[in-house]
Write a protein that holds these residues in place. Structure first.
Motif, mmCIF file in Angstrom:
data_model
loop_
_atom_site.group_PDB
_atom_site.id
_atom_site.type_symbol
_atom_site.label_atom_id
_atom_site.label_comp_id
_atom_site.label_asym_id
_atom_site.label_seq_id
_atom_site.Cartn_x
_atom_site.Cartn_y
_atom_site.Cartn_z
ATOM 1 N N PHE A 1 61.937 57.435 23.600
ATOM 2 C CA PHE A 1 61.948 58.726 22.895
ATOM 3 C C PHE A 1 60.574 59.395 22.925
ATOM 4 N N TRP B 1 63.231 67.897 23.307
ATOM 5 C CA TRP B 1 63.002 66.735 24.180
ATOM 6 C C TRP B 1 61.543 66.320 24.128
ATOM 7 N N SER C 1 69.076 57.380 24.030
ATOM 8 C CA SER C 1 68.046 57.024 25.014
ATOM 9 C C SER C 1 68.481 57.458 26.401
ATOM 10 N N PHE D 1 68.046 61.052 26.731
ATOM 11 C CA PHE D 1 66.628 61.373 26.878
ATOM 12 C C PHE D 1 66.128 61.111 28.293
ATOM 13 N N LEU D 2 66.661 60.072 28.913
ATOM 14 C CA LEU D 2 66.176 59.739 30.259
ATOM 15 C C LEU D 2 66.876 60.552 31.337
ATOM 16 N N PHE D 3 67.988 61.191 30.978
ATOM 17 C CA PHE D 3 68.784 61.871 31.992
ATOM 18 C C PHE D 3 68.020 62.935 32.786
ATOM 19 N N PRO D 4 67.221 63.823 32.141
ATOM 20 C CA PRO D 4 66.488 64.828 32.932
ATOM 21 C C PRO D 4 65.601 64.200 34.004
ATOM 22 N N ILE D 5 64.954 63.086 33.659
ATOM 23 C CA ILE D 5 64.071 62.447 34.637
ATOM 24 C C ILE D 5 64.902 61.802 35.744
ATOM 25 N N LEU E 1 67.704 62.845 36.807
ATOM 26 C CA LEU E 1 68.207 63.919 37.671
ATOM 27 C C LEU E 1 67.145 64.349 38.688
#
Lengths: 281, 279
Positions: A106, A153, B20, B23-27, B29
């Protein structure tokens, strides 16, 4: 002792103070003066009174648009970021397995620079909107919510660690005592935890407030103000006035002074509130 | 009671796992698309690369080439490391002087430092660029004193706060033993400042490494830093942007930050909390 140190002013204080004066104090004073002049380079400034301020608020529609957009964005961001950050902090202080890994994940987006963040979200949002044949510059509302998502984010993890530190400072005896007295979980949260973490709440509210209000890099990278400057926030609008319109440098500087005064007002209110809290404690 | 709690914890765990992943999804992608041919990114961004769209490290090769990524990386590294060292060195000295020499002058300077923390960059941007260009500070090494000036507000504040809590007796003993102020500072005071020095170094490093506008205005596109290189990569003739190479650039920009974070996480989190709570 004080006297012998004093002689060493050139060694100790001079380097930091000198560069500070050159890059901050002089530009600041000069900037206030230039906001009352018309200029393209600093040398050809001619005094025109408050004309730049009048232009910024009347003829130049972009400034008030940017101000309104910034206020709306800041309002939504402050509420959402702090709500999610506090909720996550509550969940991550229960001693659940994997707490450390979750916290790491996070918090990570906070370290990525604004420009990179902006383009990551540009890809993601355009990917989603693309399935409907749209993109982020199609309508200002997409840019607005895109910025809100991006801000969440980026800042949730940051605020979360501050809230976690605050919650961990609540003495566990206090919570146990309340539970023994038969307080419900909600009532423990409302009457014990939240009052005890109020200092963290104040800090986080103002951090998100100033961070959202001064946002520039993310705004530039995500939408660049498109469509038609409708998603320009204050900092981007000021930048574009300085460097995008010849002869408008004075107006840009006047806008910058107004921007500074608003941020200073926010900081002043924060100082008053935290000052009062400390007196009470 | 016990099994009830276990179920609750299980639900919380799944909930956190879900977020989590989000949160990690944009990276994820960006990484995914950095391995796809540039013609298959805009049209179908979510698709996993298959044998038609997978291009191996081609995007990485192009991304590094089209943006001079390696020189930009080295420049950013020099600027960040140089500025952080200079800031830690000179602002700790300044803070010690301000705390130990009590005069109207040091008090005024201290409040000016504090004041600078609330002033948005746009307020001084135009005039600062004018002055710094006149003084020849618009170079890779010249920007270091500029960062010292902008970084000194918060850094002096953090150091001064810590120094106020240090016992005066140790320094006095050193001085009585014949140490001058310079030796006293470096052999006695500075070692005690280590925790704050780490905080100051981390906060400034995060800011300077990612900074865009200051290097863009002072160094331009000739001496571009990483953030500048990424920003101007999208400004090419519209439609001819190599999105594959661009995705690779984003990944390459994130990697050093993630590595730094995983190794120094403890200090970074402590630094961020200290900086926020005191600032």
């Amino acid at each position: 002792m004080e006297k012998s140190i004093k002689k060493y002013f050139p060694v100790f204080l001079m380097p930091a103070a000198l560069s500070f004066f050159i890059v901050f104090i002089i530009p600041f004073v000069l900037g206030i003066y230039l906001s009352f002049t018309e200029f393209t380079t600093v040398e050809n400034a001619s005094f025109i009174g408050i004309q730049n301020y009048i232009t910024a608020f009347t003829r130049d529609k972009n400034f008030l648009n940017a101000l309104w957009f910034t206020v709306k964005f800041t309002f939504v961001s402050v509420i959402t970021v702090n709500f999610f950050a506090f909720s996550l902090a509550l969940l991550l202080t229960k001693g659940i397995k994997g707490t450390k890994v979750f916290r790491t994940v996070f918090f990570m987006p906070n370290l990525i620079g604004g420009i990179v963040l902006g383009y990551i979200w540009n890809l993601l949002i355009n990917a989603v909107l693309g399935t409907f044949g749209l993109d982020i510059t199609y309508d200002a509302k997409y840019g607005f919510w895109g910025l809100v998502f991006l801000m969440n984010w980026q800042l949730i993890g940051y605020m979360m660690v501050i809230y976690i530190a605050g919650i961990q400072n609540v003495p566990s005896e206090l919570i146990e005592a309340a539970q023994i007295d038969g307080a419900s979980r909600f009532s423990v949260l409302r009457n014990v935890i939240i009052p005890m973490v109020m200092p963290s709440v104040t800090i986080c509210l103002f951090l998100t407030l100033t961070n959202s209000f001064k946002l520039f890099d993310q705004n530039l990278a995500l939408t660049g103000g498109a469509p038609a400057k409708q998603t320009s926030m204050l900092a981007l609008d000021i930048y574009n006035t300085f460097y995008g319109r010849i002869g408008y440098q004075g107006v840009g500087q006047a806008k910058a002074v107004v921007f500074f005064l608003i941020v200073a007002l926010i900081a002043f209110i924060q100082l008053k509130i935290t000052g009062r809290k400390e007196e009470e404690a | 009671m016990n099994s009830d709690k276990r179920i609750k914890n299980g639900i919380t765990f799944v909930f956190l796992l879900f977020w989590s992943t989000v949160f990690l999804f944009p990276i994820y992608l960006v990484i995914l698309n950095s391995f796809k041919s540039k013609f298959n990114i805009v049209g179908s961004p979510f698709k996993f690369p298959d044998k038609d769209t997978f291009v191996g490290i081609e995007n990485y090769v192009n991304g590094i080439r089209m943006s001079d990524l390696i020189p930009s990386f080295l420049r950013t590294l020099i600027i960040t490391v140089g500025s952080v060292l200079v800031i830690v060195f000179f602002t700790s000295m300044a803070a010690w002087f301000i705390v130990r020499v009590k005069s109207k002058f040091t008090k005024t300077i201290y409040y000016l430092f504090l004041f600078s923390m609330i002033v948005p960059f746009q307020m001084v941007m135009f005039t600062m660029v004018y002055i710094c260009t006149k003084l020849g500070l618009n170079s890779v090494l010249g920007i270091i004193p500029v960062y010292l000036g902008f970084g000194s507000g918060m850094s002096v504040f953090l150091f001064a706060g810590f120094i106020r809590g240090l016992p005066l007796e140790i320094e006095e003993a050193a001085m009585i033993d014949g140490c001058g102020p310079i030796r006293t500072f470096f052999t006695v005071v500075f070692p005690m400042l280590k925790p704050t020095a780490i905080t100051v170094a981390i906060l400034n490093a995060m800011w300077i490494w990612n900074d865009f506008l200051l290097p863009y205005l002072l160094l331009g596109t000739q001496n571009k830093t990483l953030s500048v290189a990424i920003q101007i990569a999208t400004q090419g003739a519209y439609g001819s942007i190599d999105w594959g190479g661009f995705m690779a650039m984003l990944v390459l920009a994130i990697i050093p930050i993630v590595i730094f974070y995983l190794f120094c996480q403890k200090y970074i989190i402590k630094g961020v909390i200290d900086g926020a709570v005191k600032g």
